[in-house]
Design a protein around this motif. Structure first.
Motif, PDB file in Angstrom:
ATOM      1  N   TYR A 155       1.183  -1.022   0.414  1.00  0.00           N
ATOM      2  CA  TYR A 155       0.101   0.245   0.070  1.00  0.00           C
ATOM      3  C   TYR A 155       0.773   1.570   0.225  1.00  0.00           C
ATOM      4  CZ  TYR A 155      -3.709  -2.824   1.387  1.00  0.00           C
ATOM      5  OH  TYR A 155      -4.851  -4.453   1.885  1.00  0.00           O
ATOM      6  N   ALA A 156       0.148   2.298  -0.879  1.00  0.00           N
ATOM      7  CA  ALA A 156       0.889   3.325  -0.329  1.00  0.00           C
ATOM      8  C   ALA A 156       0.846   3.890   1.336  1.00  0.00           C
ATOM      9  CB  ALA A 156       0.340   4.858  -1.153  1.00  0.00           C
ATOM     10  N   ASP A 157       1.818   5.350   1.540  1.00  0.00           N
ATOM     11  CA  ASP A 157       1.879   5.318   2.963  1.00  0.00           C
ATOM     12  C   ASP A 157       0.043   5.805   3.469  1.00  0.00           C
ATOM     13  OD1 ASP A 157       4.828   6.106   3.386  1.00  0.00           O
ATOM     14  OD2 ASP A 157       4.230   4.031   3.786  1.00  0.00           O
ATOM     15  N   SER A 158      -0.429   6.738   2.252  1.00  0.00           N
ATOM     16  CA  SER A 158      -1.114   8.252   2.614  1.00  0.00           C
ATOM     17  C   SER A 158      -2.636   6.940   2.504  1.00  0.00           C
ATOM     18  CB  SER A 158      -1.154   8.677   1.386  1.00  0.00           C
ATOM     19  OG  SER A 158      -1.607   7.624   0.153  1.00  0.00           O
ATOM     20  N   VAL A 159      -2.285   5.866   2.067  1.00  0.00           N
ATOM     21  CA  VAL A 159      -3.500   4.881   2.542  1.00  0.00           C
ATOM     22  C   VAL A 159      -3.664   3.863   3.123  1.00  0.00           C
ATOM     23  CG1 VAL A 159      -4.589   5.492  -0.275  1.00  0.00           C
ATOM     24  CG2 VAL A 159      -3.422   3.005   0.001  1.00  0.00           C
ATOM     25  N   LYS A 160      -2.589   3.697   4.234  1.00  0.00           N
ATOM     26  CA  LYS A 160      -2.252   2.365   4.344  1.00  0.00           C
ATOM     27  C   LYS A 160      -3.249   2.882   5.788  1.00  0.00           C
ATOM     28  CE  LYS A 160       2.043   1.176   3.724  1.00  0.00           C
ATOM     29  NZ  LYS A 160       3.934   0.848   4.410  1.00  0.00           N
ATOM     30  N   GLY A 161      -3.696   1.229   6.218  1.00  0.00           N
ATOM     31  CA  GLY A 161      -4.967   1.432   7.606  1.00  0.00           C
ATOM     32  C   GLY A 161      -6.647   1.921   7.319  1.00  0.00           C
ATOM     33  N   ARG A 162      -6.611   2.799   6.106  1.00  0.00           N
ATOM     34  CA  ARG A 162      -7.808   3.238   5.285  1.00  0.00           C
ATOM     35  C   ARG A 162      -8.418   2.317   3.942  1.00  0.00           C
ATOM     36  NH1 ARG A 162      -8.621   8.011   3.441  1.00  0.00           N
ATOM     37  NH2 ARG A 162      -6.101   8.130   2.941  1.00  0.00           N
ATOM     38  N   PHE A 163      -7.775   1.899   2.807  1.00  0.00           N
ATOM     39  CA  PHE A 163      -7.577   1.348   2.155  1.00  0.00           C
ATOM     40  C   PHE A 163      -7.167  -0.400   1.988  1.00  0.00           C
ATOM     41  CE2 PHE A 163      -7.905   4.707  -0.826  1.00  0.00           C
ATOM     42  CZ  PHE A 163      -8.353   5.851   0.122  1.00  0.00           C
ATOM     43  N   THR A 164      -8.369  -1.553   1.154  1.00  0.00           N
ATOM     44  CA  THR A 164      -7.712  -2.885   1.687  1.00  0.00           C
ATOM     45  C   THR A 164      -8.137  -3.220   0.358  1.00  0.00           C
ATOM     46  OG1 THR A 164      -9.011  -3.007   3.703  1.00  0.00           O
ATOM     47  CG2 THR A 164      -8.765  -5.121   3.234  1.00  0.00           C
ATOM     48  N   ILE A 165      -6.931  -3.707  -0.386  1.00  0.00           N
ATOM     49  CA  ILE A 165      -6.665  -4.094  -1.491  1.00  0.00           C
ATOM     50  C   ILE A 165      -7.170  -6.133  -1.163  1.00  0.00           C
ATOM     51  CG2 ILE A 165      -4.762  -4.702  -1.672  1.00  0.00           C
ATOM     52  CD1 ILE A 165      -4.466  -4.418  -4.743  1.00  0.00           C
ATOM     53  N   SER A 166      -8.105  -6.639  -2.064  1.00  0.00           N
ATOM     54  CA  SER A 166      -8.405  -8.063  -1.715  1.00  0.00           C
ATOM     55  C   SER A 166      -8.721  -8.941  -3.338  1.00  0.00           C
ATOM     56  CB  SER A 166      -9.379  -8.332  -0.978  1.00  0.00           C
ATOM     57  OG  SER A 166     -10.587  -7.482  -1.608  1.00  0.00           O
ATOM     58  N   ARG A 167      -8.572  -9.993  -3.742  1.00  0.00           N
ATOM     59  CA  ARG A 167      -8.762 -10.340  -5.059  1.00  0.00           C
ATOM     60  C   ARG A 167      -9.536 -11.626  -4.848  1.00  0.00           C
ATOM     61  NH1 ARG A 167      -2.759 -11.461  -7.763  1.00  0.00           N
ATOM     62  NH2 ARG A 167      -4.920 -12.686  -9.285  1.00  0.00           N
ATOM     63  N   ASP A 168     -10.769 -12.051  -5.931  1.00  0.00           N
ATOM     64  CA  ASP A 168     -11.260 -13.486  -6.075  1.00  0.00           C
ATOM     65  C   ASP A 168     -10.782 -13.769  -7.320  1.00  0.00           C
ATOM     66  OD1 ASP A 168     -12.973 -14.943  -6.300  1.00  0.00           O
ATOM     67  OD2 ASP A 168     -14.763 -13.507  -5.991  1.00  0.00           O
ATOM     68  N   ASN A 169      -9.586 -14.576  -7.045  1.00  0.00           N
ATOM     69  CA  ASN A 169      -9.557 -15.339  -8.624  1.00  0.00           C
ATOM     70  C   ASN A 169     -10.278 -16.176  -9.015  1.00  0.00           C
ATOM     71  OD1 ASN A 169      -6.395 -14.370  -7.756  1.00  0.00           O
ATOM     72  ND2 ASN A 169      -6.507 -15.675  -6.431  1.00  0.00           N
ATOM     73  N   ALA A 170     -11.266 -16.837  -8.947  1.00  0.00           N
ATOM     74  CA  ALA A 170     -12.270 -16.675  -9.509  1.00  0.00           C
ATOM     75  C   ALA A 170     -13.092 -16.965 -10.419  1.00  0.00           C
ATOM     76  CB  ALA A 170     -13.274 -18.387  -8.548  1.00  0.00           C
ATOM     77  N   LYS A 171     -12.792 -15.101  -9.722  1.00  0.00           N
ATOM     78  CA  LYS A 171     -13.709 -14.579 -10.792  1.00  0.00           C
ATOM     79  C   LYS A 171     -13.271 -13.364 -11.854  1.00  0.00           C
ATOM     80  CE  LYS A 171     -17.962 -14.233  -7.322  1.00  0.00           C
ATOM     81  NZ  LYS A 171     -18.795 -13.449  -6.469  1.00  0.00           N
TER      82      LYS A 171
END
Length: 114
Positions: A57-73
């Motif tokens: 994560y960029a420091d500016s978004v740490k703790g506020r943004f969450t990235i995730s992925r669904d490999n099946a989709k």
């Protein structure tokens, strides 16, 4: 060729939340990520996630943004909480395939009002 379809942008008040989605038209994807570009500024990394689930994560978004992925989709998500006016930008999805081709989404506007 891979097509990326982004969704989820919009207008939100400061402190609010949005969830971005980016669906790829095929599998065999390695890294996936989100970048953003504000008016008059260069495009910058927001967050990335590898095929194994490691995140950055960029420091500016740490703790506020969450990235995730669904490999099946073949889909990557960006959950954005506690949004600030400085988060206003066009957000772009980027994917890197297993054979190292890079594709970008068309971009989705996120506007945070104060």
């Amino acid at each position: 060729q891979v097509q990326l379809v982004e969704s989820g942008g919009g207008l939100v008040q400061a402190g609010g939340s949005l969830r971005l989605s980016c669906a790829a038209s095929r599998s065999s994807i390695n890294a996936m990520g989100w970048y953003r570009q504000a008016p008059g500024k260069q495009r910058e990394l927001v967050a990335t996630i590898t095929s194994g689930g490691s995140t950055n994560y960029a420091d500016s978004v740490k703790g506020r943004f969450t990235i995730s992925r669904d490999n099946a989709k073949n889909t990557v998500y960006l959950q954005m909480n506690s949004l600030k006016p400085e988060d206003t930008a066009v957000y772009y999805c980027k994917i890197t395939t297993l054979n190292r081709y890079v594709y970008w989404g068309q971009g989705t506007q996120v506007t945070v009002s104060s």
